[in-house]
Design a protein around this motif. Structure first.
Motif, PDB file in Angstrom:
ATOM      1  N   ILE A  29       0.845  -1.198   0.000  1.00 21.36           N
ATOM      2  CA  ILE A  29       0.000   0.000   0.000  1.00 21.36           C
ATOM      3  C   ILE A  29       0.879   1.247   0.000  1.00 21.36           C
ATOM      4  N   ILE A  35      -5.069   0.539  -1.774  1.00 25.18           N
ATOM      5  CA  ILE A  35      -5.278  -0.850  -1.365  1.00 25.18           C
ATOM      6  C   ILE A  35      -5.499  -1.730  -2.594  1.00 25.18           C
ATOM      7  N   VAL A  64      -4.296   2.834   7.770  1.00 27.86           N
ATOM      8  CA  VAL A  64      -4.325   3.321   6.391  1.00 27.86           C
ATOM      9  C   VAL A  64      -5.254   4.521   6.292  1.00 27.86           C
TER      10      VAL A  64
END
Length: 239
Positions: A29, A35, A64
């Motif tokens: 990532i 993603i 994330v």
């Protein structure tokens, strides 16, 4: 938070564990900026990658940061928390690997039964199962073996909570008591007296030492798989 070093450097909490596979996803990532692109580069499905990130974030927090598409485009990037987690993983793995590559237990034994490369071996500590390649040998001493076992292949357990042998793949089990603990930042090398004047080395995490309340004299069960126990005829050993 629990740290484990059984076969792999892992960081976890409860039933959720950050494994090497998860680390690869987070780094992908970081490299690819999303993603979806990360999952594609690893040959995984986007839905499963997304689900795994959600599972990890429920335990560790936001890993994330996601940005929806627009004039500037969308994408994802790692948070500072994620980078800190990856750094801890790297430190744990480095310490773990450095000790695991140098520490092993050596046992002398006698071959009593063989099924292909899987053998039953009598040692001073007890009867063990081990992988022993078939080697042609003549004369006396052909049944004498030298077994080696890496410290990272050994799991230590509380005797009262040790699983039934029929319910685990680690069929080799030795009762013992802790002789010494050499603790580093994240992992510890534990020396266990397993009887017969034999000491066994086990690499565990510092968190496991605390969780099991290990100290000199603590009774433990040392378990390890037959496939992690390697043997050669004594005549072929390096000594």
């Amino acid at each position: 938070m629990e740290f484990s070093t059984e076969f792999d450097a892992r960081i976890g909490h409860g039933d959720v564990t950050l494994t090497e596979r998860d680390v690869a996803l987070l780094r992908a990532i970081d490299d690819h900026g999303s993603i979806n692109a990360a999952a594609t580069s690893l040959g995984r499905s986007y839905s499963r990658a997304q689900q795994r990130i959600v599972e990890l974030e429920e335990v560790f927090g936001d890993l994330v940061a996601r940005k929806r598409g627009g004039s500037g485009g969308g994408g994802s990037h790692l948070t500072d928390l994620a980078r800190d987690l990856l750094s801890r993983y790297d430190r744990l793995r480095a310490e773990f690997s450095g000790v695991a590559e140098t520490e092993e237990t050596v046992l002398d034994g006698r071959l009593v039964e063989r099924e292909g490369e899987l053998a039953t071996v009598e040692t001073r500590a007890g009867t063990l199962r081990a992988l022993v390649p078939e080697v042609d040998s003549d004369g006396e001493g052909g049944d004498r073996l030298r077994l080696t076992l890496r410290a990272d292949a050994v799991t230590l357990q509380n005797p009262s909570r040790s699983p039934d042998p029929d319910r685990t793949s680690a069929r080799n089990r030795l009762d013992g008591t802790v002789l010494a603990i050499d603790a580093g930042e994240s992992v510890a090398l534990v020396t266990v007296d397993v009887g017969g004047e034999v000491s066994l080395s086990a690499l565990v995490t510092v968190a496991s030492v605390e969780k099991l309340n290990l100290h000199r004299g603590t009774p433990v069960v040392a378990s390890f798989k037959a496939t992690a126990t390697r043997g050669v005829p004594s005549a072929y050993s390096s000594d």
